[in-house]
Design an enzyme around this catalytic site. Structure first.
Site, mmCIF file in Angstrom:
data_model
loop_
_atom_site.group_PDB
_atom_site.id
_atom_site.type_symbol
_atom_site.label_atom_id
_atom_site.label_comp_id
_atom_site.label_asym_id
_atom_site.label_seq_id
_atom_site.Cartn_x
_atom_site.Cartn_y
_atom_site.Cartn_z
ATOM 1 N N ILE A 107 -20.184 -51.707 -13.118
ATOM 2 C CA ILE A 107 -18.940 -51.216 -13.717
ATOM 3 C C ILE A 107 -18.832 -49.763 -13.262
ATOM 4 C CG2 ILE A 107 -20.227 -51.066 -15.909
ATOM 5 C CD1 ILE A 107 -17.552 -50.894 -17.362
ATOM 6 N N SER A 108 -17.705 -49.422 -12.656
ATOM 7 C CA SER A 108 -17.560 -48.124 -12.008
ATOM 8 C C SER A 108 -17.729 -46.959 -12.981
ATOM 9 C CB SER A 108 -16.183 -48.020 -11.361
ATOM 10 O OG SER A 108 -15.999 -49.050 -10.433
ATOM 11 N N GLN A 109 -18.183 -45.843 -12.419
ATOM 12 C CA GLN A 109 -18.273 -44.581 -13.146
ATOM 13 C C GLN A 109 -16.873 -44.195 -13.658
ATOM 14 O OE1 GLN A 109 -19.127 -41.558 -10.313
ATOM 15 N NE2 GLN A 109 -19.736 -40.032 -11.825
#
Ligand code: SAH
Length: 218
Positions: free
Chosen positions: A63-65
């Site tokens: 899950i992206s930053q």
């Protein structure tokens, strides 16, 4: 987690990680201040959900930053009512941010399990009226839902898949990481009838976009 705890964690995330680094789009800042990120990563400690880094999802994906989500969404220029195609649903967090900004979202995920989990999380947030999550190969787009005003891809591609060019409306924008399988750059493609303008933005590191017009399945 108490509502007040997550509100203060997300407010801090917005101030420290986003505003400070130059995110200005009010729609993005407001959506990311409100979407409960911890509910999309239920397998990690809720407090870690708001930290300044990418996190693992349950299927070996990421899950992206928060900053990456904000930066890509700002580049996309989302306004209420736009039709958005998202490729790589993952946790569904980026999907929820788009829905919160008023977009009509079709989101494609190749992992059945992630697609189901994300659908559940989106339903629980009450966004199912404006979000459709589809399981499949997102490198082919989803012609039935198009044309799209925006396309956002959150897995690293070897090139811009042809389907997005075909399914994008005039004046549309595509935001996509392109590079090799390890590192990429975020690219913005803007369409003005038959003319395409390409802009390269920051470096990044996404999991590979695997599919017919992406990387081969390992
Ligand atoms: N925006 C997501 C990022 C998830 S990581 C989040 O923040 O949670 C990228 C996702 O892309 C993974 O879930 C992976 O399964 C998915 N993916 C990779 N190739 C794909 C393809 N061709 N079509 C749809 N999803 C794909």
């Amino acid at each position: 987690m108490l509502q007040s705890t997550y509100h203060s964690l997300s407010r801090n995330m917005v101030d420290q990680q986003l505003r400070r680094r130059g995110i200005r789009d009010q729609g993005v800042l407001s959506a990311m201040g409100r979407v409960p990120r911890h509910l999309f990563v239920s397998h990690v400690d809720p407090r870690d959900a708001y930290s300044d880094r990418a996190l693992p999802t349950s299927q070996g994906q990421t899950i992206s930053q928060p900053y990456m989500v904000a930066m890509m969404t700002e580049l996309l220029r989302v306004t209420p009512g736009l039709r958005v195609l998202e490729v790589g649903t993952g946790s569904g967090y980026q999907t929820a941010v788009l829905a919160h900004m008023g977009a009509q979202v079709v989101s494609i995920e190749r992992s059945e399990e992630l697609a189901q989990q994300a659908s559940r999380a989106i339903d629980e947030q009450g966004w199912s009226d404006r979000v459709k999550i589809v399981e499949g190969d997102g490198t082919l787009g989803w012609p039935r839902g198009g044309p799209y005003d925006r396309v956002i891809v959150t897995a690293g591609a070897p090139r811009l898949p042809r389907a997005y060019q075909e399914q994008l409306a005039d004046r549309g924008r595509v935001v996509i990481p392109i590079g090799d399988s390890e590192t990429q750059h975020i690219y913005l493609f803007e369409r003005a009838s038959d003319r395409w303008v390409e802009t390269r933005s920051i470096g990044c590191k996404f999991v590979p976009l695997v599919g017919q017009d992406g990387w081969p399945d390992a």
